[in-house]
Design a protein around this motif. Structure first.
Motif, PDB file in Angstrom:
ATOM      1  N   GLN A 113     -16.381  -7.785  -6.826  1.00 20.80           N
ATOM      2  CA  GLN A 113     -15.963  -6.450  -7.243  1.00 20.80           C
ATOM      3  C   GLN A 113     -17.157  -5.700  -7.829  1.00 20.80           C
ATOM      4  OE1 GLN A 113     -12.538  -6.306  -9.872  1.00 20.80           O
ATOM      5  NE2 GLN A 113     -13.039  -4.247 -10.568  1.00 20.80           N
ATOM      6  N   TYR A 114     -17.932  -6.381  -8.655  1.00 21.97           N
ATOM      7  CA  TYR A 114     -19.119  -5.753  -9.250  1.00 21.97           C
ATOM      8  C   TYR A 114     -20.172  -5.438  -8.194  1.00 21.97           C
ATOM      9  CZ  TYR A 114     -23.404  -5.138 -11.937  1.00 21.97           C
ATOM     10  OH  TYR A 114     -24.591  -4.654 -12.439  1.00 21.97           O
TER      11      TYR A 114
ATOM     12  N   ARG B  83     -19.793  -4.888  -5.045  1.00 19.15           N
ATOM     13  CA  ARG B  83     -19.302  -3.785  -4.208  1.00 19.15           C
ATOM     14  C   ARG B  83     -19.469  -2.447  -4.938  1.00 19.15           C
ATOM     15  NH1 ARG B  83     -14.911  -5.915  -3.386  1.00 19.15           N
ATOM     16  NH2 ARG B  83     -15.405  -6.872  -1.406  1.00 19.15           N
ATOM     17  N   SER B  84     -19.103  -2.417  -6.218  1.00 22.76           N
ATOM     18  CA  SER B  84     -19.218  -1.161  -6.969  1.00 22.76           C
ATOM     19  C   SER B  84     -20.682  -0.774  -7.187  1.00 22.76           C
ATOM     20  CB  SER B  84     -18.496  -1.277  -8.315  1.00 22.76           C
ATOM     21  OG  SER B  84     -19.160  -2.174  -9.173  1.00 22.76           O
TER      22      SER B  84
ATOM     23  N   ALA C  81     -22.009   0.639  -3.909  1.00 19.98           N
ATOM     24  CA  ALA C  81     -21.485   1.990  -3.694  1.00 19.98           C
ATOM     25  C   ALA C  81     -22.186   2.999  -4.598  1.00 19.98           C
ATOM     26  CB  ALA C  81     -19.979   2.016  -3.944  1.00 19.98           C
ATOM     27  N   SER C  82     -22.478   2.592  -5.824  1.00 19.59           N
ATOM     28  CA  SER C  82     -23.143   3.519  -6.752  1.00 19.59           C
ATOM     29  C   SER C  82     -24.569   3.837  -6.304  1.00 19.59           C
ATOM     30  CB  SER C  82     -23.133   2.968  -8.180  1.00 19.59           C
ATOM     31  OG  SER C  82     -23.983   1.857  -8.307  1.00 19.59           O
TER      32      SER C  82
ATOM     33  N   ALA D  44     -18.380   6.709  -9.683  1.00 19.06           N
ATOM     34  CA  ALA D  44     -19.001   5.443  -9.271  1.00 19.06           C
ATOM     35  C   ALA D  44     -19.362   4.604 -10.495  1.00 19.06           C
ATOM     36  CB  ALA D  44     -20.239   5.714  -8.419  1.00 19.06           C
TER      37      ALA D  44
ATOM     38  N   THR E   9     -16.270   3.019 -11.950  1.00 19.47           N
ATOM     39  CA  THR E   9     -15.864   1.872 -11.130  1.00 19.47           C
ATOM     40  C   THR E   9     -16.728   0.658 -11.452  1.00 19.47           C
ATOM     41  OG1 THR E   9     -15.110   3.356  -9.378  1.00 19.47           O
ATOM     42  CG2 THR E   9     -15.534   1.078  -8.757  1.00 19.47           C
ATOM     43  N   THR E  10     -18.015   0.880 -11.609  1.00 20.69           N
ATOM     44  CA  THR E  10     -18.921  -0.208 -11.959  1.00 20.69           C
ATOM     45  C   THR E  10     -18.612  -0.740 -13.360  1.00 20.69           C
ATOM     46  OG1 THR E  10     -20.647   0.689 -10.524  1.00 20.69           O
ATOM     47  CG2 THR E  10     -21.365  -0.846 -12.224  1.00 20.69           C
TER      48      THR E  10
ATOM     49  N   ARG F 103     -15.698  -0.780 -14.813  1.00 15.87           N
ATOM     50  CA  ARG F 103     -14.486  -1.602 -14.677  1.00 15.87           C
ATOM     51  C   ARG F 103     -14.841  -2.980 -14.129  1.00 15.87           C
ATOM     52  NH1 ARG F 103     -11.228  -0.314 -10.804  1.00 15.87           N
ATOM     53  NH2 ARG F 103      -9.539  -1.602 -11.572  1.00 15.87           N
ATOM     54  N   ALA F 104     -15.726  -3.003 -13.128  1.00 17.06           N
ATOM     55  CA  ALA F 104     -16.118  -4.279 -12.511  1.00 17.06           C
ATOM     56  C   ALA F 104     -16.861  -5.169 -13.504  1.00 17.06           C
ATOM     57  CB  ALA F 104     -16.973  -4.018 -11.273  1.00 17.06           C
TER      58      ALA F 104
ATOM     59  N   ASP G  76      -9.688  -5.478  -9.798  1.00 17.07           N
ATOM     60  CA  ASP G  76      -8.947  -4.989  -8.647  1.00 17.07           C
ATOM     61  C   ASP G  76      -7.928  -6.050  -8.269  1.00 17.07           C
ATOM     62  OD1 ASP G  76     -10.428  -2.687  -8.600  1.00 17.07           O
ATOM     63  OD2 ASP G  76     -11.769  -3.346  -6.985  1.00 17.07           O
TER      64      ASP G  76
END
Length: 185
Positions: A87-88, A90-91, A94-95, A109, A112-113, A115-116, A174
């Motif tokens: 999850q981390y 991926r975030s 994306a960032s 972004a 989201t990071t 949260r991960a 997630d």
């Protein structure tokens, strides 16, 4: 007594003169690139994508570079840890690819990071090895493994100047990653 000392010194000099006559070793030192390749081939370092792009190679298009994906599968022992670290990763990926001119997408972004990262701390509690902090640093390091990727990360950080990021609350993992399809409500 003198004879014993002379014999001891002679033995040490003979043993010192005996070395490894391995012809495969050369007198020229290895370049940094050769040292890295040697460490990668031995498994001491992960084999990382060094393509000249920020995105790198993601053949399965799951949002994580394939080399990072393989590294996570090899490094983290439990499925729960692998999911949190994925999850981390991926975030973070994306960032690095977000439009830095759009403050809203940059902030989204980053949230989201955040949260991960909180998920990692939840699934890899402190006191365990590896601990959450070292996992975050490790994945950041392998993700920003080229100059171009590191510069993009620095530009992302600069784009966040003056923004405030709150610690996430509630469900930070997630859930689709942590439940089996037959266990969903």
């Amino acid at each position: 007594m003198k004879i014993k000392i002379i014999i001891s010194l002679l033995c040490m000099s003979i043993l010192t003169g005996c070395g490894n006559d391995d012809d495969s070793k050369s007198d020229t030192p290895l370049t940094p690139a050769e040292k890295i390749a040697k460490m990668e081939n031995s498994g001491e370092l992960p084999k990382l994508d060094r393509t000249d792009t920020v995105a790198g190679i993601d053949a399965d298009q799951n949002g994580i570079r394939d080399d990072i994906d393989a590294y996570i599968q090899k490094t983290y022992p439990t499925e729960e840890q692998r999911k949190a670290v994925s999850q981390y990763a991926r975030s973070l990926q994306a960032s690095l690819l977000v439009d830095l001119e759009n403050k809203i997408t940059v902030k989204a972004a980053t949230n989201t990071t955040s949260r991960a990262i909180s998920c990692i701390f939840k699934k890899v509690p402190s006191g365990n090895s590896p601990n959450g902090g070292s996992v975050v640093e490790e994945i950041l390091g392998v993700t920003t493994n080229t100059k171009q990727r590191l510069l993009q990360y620095i530009a992302l950080d600069k784009a966040l100047d003056g923004t405030v990021i709150s610690s996430p609350s509630g469900d930070v993992c997630d859930e689709s990653l942590f439940t089996m399809p037959d266990q969903r409500l």
